[in-house]
Write an enzyme that holds these catalytic residues in place. Sequence first.
Site, PDB file in Angstrom:
ATOM      1  CG  ASN A 170      86.372 -40.193  10.700  1.00 35.01           C
ATOM      2  OD1 ASN A 170      85.169 -40.110  10.465  1.00 35.01           O
ATOM      3  ND2 ASN A 170      86.954 -41.297  11.094  1.00 35.01           N
ATOM      4  NE  ARG A 220      86.102 -43.863   7.866  1.00 35.85           N
ATOM      5  CZ  ARG A 220      85.405 -44.440   8.846  1.00 35.85           C
ATOM      6  NH1 ARG A 220      85.050 -43.764   9.905  1.00 35.85           N
ATOM      7  NH2 ARG A 220      85.077 -45.707   8.751  1.00 35.85           N
ATOM      8  CG  HIS A 267      86.403 -51.083   8.659  1.00 37.69           C
ATOM      9  ND1 HIS A 267      86.056 -52.197   9.395  1.00 37.69           N
ATOM     10  CD2 HIS A 267      86.104 -50.015   9.426  1.00 37.69           C
ATOM     11  CE1 HIS A 267      85.568 -51.822  10.553  1.00 37.69           C
ATOM     12  NE2 HIS A 267      85.570 -50.496  10.602  1.00 37.69           N
ATOM     13  N   GLY A 301      84.621 -51.405  15.588  1.00 35.56           N
ATOM     14  CA  GLY A 301      83.991 -52.068  14.453  1.00 35.56           C
ATOM     15  C   GLY A 301      84.990 -53.106  13.953  1.00 35.56           C
ATOM     16  NE  ARG A 355      78.972 -51.162  14.725  1.00 34.92           N
ATOM     17  CZ  ARG A 355      79.901 -50.723  13.864  1.00 34.92           C
ATOM     18  NH1 ARG A 355      79.926 -51.173  12.633  1.00 34.92           N
ATOM     19  NH2 ARG A 355      80.792 -49.837  14.228  1.00 34.92           N
ATOM     20  CD  GLU A 372      97.263 -51.418  14.562  1.00 41.77           C
ATOM     21  OE1 GLU A 372      97.877 -50.647  15.315  1.00 41.77           O
ATOM     22  OE2 GLU A 372      96.516 -51.017  13.645  1.00 41.77           O
ATOM     23  CD  GLU A 381      90.527 -46.422   8.985  1.00 41.86           C
ATOM     24  OE1 GLU A 381      90.696 -46.422  10.219  1.00 41.86           O
ATOM     25  OE2 GLU A 381      89.433 -46.661   8.457  1.00 41.86           O
TER      26      GLU A 381
HETATM   27  P1  ADP Z   1      87.855 -47.817  16.254  1.00 42.85           P
HETATM   28  O1  ADP Z   1      88.834 -47.069  15.372  1.00 42.85           O
HETATM   29  O2  ADP Z   1      86.987 -48.791  15.536  1.00 42.85           O
HETATM   30  O3  ADP Z   1      87.144 -46.977  17.245  1.00 42.85           O
HETATM   31  P2  ADP Z   1      90.251 -49.019  17.370  1.00 42.85           P
HETATM   32  O4  ADP Z   1      90.903 -49.543  16.147  1.00 42.85           O
HETATM   33  O5  ADP Z   1      90.863 -47.865  18.071  1.00 42.85           O
HETATM   34  O6  ADP Z   1      88.715 -48.787  17.163  1.00 42.85           O
HETATM   35  O7  ADP Z   1      90.167 -50.253  18.412  1.00 42.85           O
HETATM   36  C1  ADP Z   1      89.555 -50.132  19.648  1.00 42.85           C
HETATM   37  C2  ADP Z   1      89.624 -51.475  20.359  1.00 42.85           C
HETATM   38  O8  ADP Z   1      90.997 -51.867  20.492  1.00 42.85           O
HETATM   39  C3  ADP Z   1      89.043 -51.442  21.767  1.00 42.85           C
HETATM   40  O9  ADP Z   1      88.213 -52.565  21.992  1.00 42.85           O
HETATM   41  C4  ADP Z   1      90.295 -51.559  22.634  1.00 42.85           C
HETATM   42  O10 ADP Z   1      90.025 -52.213  23.833  1.00 42.85           O
HETATM   43  C5  ADP Z   1      91.191 -52.403  21.766  1.00 42.85           C
HETATM   44  N1  ADP Z   1      92.562 -52.283  22.231  1.00 42.85           N
HETATM   45  C6  ADP Z   1      93.340 -51.186  22.256  1.00 42.85           C
HETATM   46  N2  ADP Z   1      94.529 -51.462  22.847  1.00 42.85           N
HETATM   47  C7  ADP Z   1      94.480 -52.765  23.210  1.00 42.85           C
HETATM   48  C8  ADP Z   1      95.399 -53.658  23.869  1.00 42.85           C
HETATM   49  N3  ADP Z   1      96.588 -53.251  24.277  1.00 42.85           N
HETATM   50  N4  ADP Z   1      94.998 -54.953  24.050  1.00 42.85           N
HETATM   51  C9  ADP Z   1      93.774 -55.362  23.642  1.00 42.85           C
HETATM   52  N5  ADP Z   1      92.891 -54.573  23.032  1.00 42.85           N
HETATM   53  C10 ADP Z   1      93.236 -53.288  22.821  1.00 42.85           C
END
Ligand code: ADP
Length: 399
Positions: free
Chosen positions: A9, A91, A180, A212, A241, A333, A384
Amino acid sequence: MSDLVLVLNSGSSSIKYQLLHADTAEVLASGLVEKIGETQGGRITHECGDRELVHDGPIPDHRAGLRQAFEMFRETGLDLTTVGVGAVGHRVVHGGEVFWEPTLITDDVVRTIRELSVLAPLHNPANVIGIESTRELLPGIPQVAVFDTGFFHSLPEAARTYAIDAKVAAAHGIRKYGFHGTSHQYVSEKAAEFLGRPSSELNQIVFHLGNGASASAIAGGVAIDTTMGLTPLEGLVMGTRPGDLDPGIMPHLIHVAGLDLKQVEQLLNRDSGIKGLSGVNDFRELQQLIDGGDAAAELAYDVYIHRLRRYLGAYLVELGAVDDIVFTAGVGENSAAVRADALAGLSGFGIEIDPARNETRAPGVRRISPDGARVAVLVVPTNEELAIARAANDLVTAS
Ligand code: ADP
């Protein structure tokens, strides 16, 4: 034929990679190349089993970063040129109206992905550099592009058309594409598997909530609507965003606020969303601010939830009836509060959450609605990399 796939990626200043078996999902190694092209902070973190290697130092370009990462593979006993990699899966963010299926990469394909940069100027150029560097470093291994827009190729005309001058839209490829897609498809299939029913029988709503964020409505395994549009700016409120805006805000920012186009782009891509409203873009930090009574953080959270519920309502109506709602990605999640608030007060629609299930962390797919609820609410970890590895492996094995 080896099912070993290297998944890449490639972003504008970083590359994430994983070497994994497409069949078993076993990950042999993974890593992150950061701050490519920057004078300070260049770093490669490479994990292989319980070993972690770190390389600090400037990384002049993507090719140099990959070369160094491949050297780290070698140091941990995995020489990518000899270990039996069957395919490389890339990706690629934007396939425009040209690509939606996973596609074997040729010179022509690379040229077209580059041409599609007009639709994704922040992403496609970096994807192309990653592809070209890997083709040079691993000649002879088939490379496959998997498009983030692909799953949304099926959007019905009414859902994908913007109500602007049709000639202008047609001349410049202006329509909703969605992003996505790999994640939406993967988690919706996983949800169907968990429920023991074929996707073709299910109406599903997916919330992919990471930095995102996007939602989709999926009928019988086919996406019928999604929140992101021509670009990944539309729809839900995200880390930095804004999601949906009155289009009139753009000329207002230019003519009244006096911003130039570059500043508007910066505002929309980096300084809006949760960050614009609260000062932080990470959801965990937002939660801490809220716990400390920060009013701006509370408002940011409320705006975020309000937007989720607005699209939930829209997609319930578009689908007519819904079998399952899926939460995935970092926030989806992990944040029980977001899931509970997004679905609060909807028992009249058959949508309920069991508080204890919602709060209990567990790996894998899990149900957070009570047994017997009309709508299954699920948490499905996205993957992914695995989806890309499987798509690349399937294509290479079939050809
Ligand atoms: P991307 O792949 O789009 O960079 P992710 O799917 O890794 O993002 O998600 C990142 C977001 O998930 C961040 O805002 C982070 O704070 C949030 N996050 C990760 N763990 C937790 C948690 N335990 N509780 C709440 N938010 C979380």
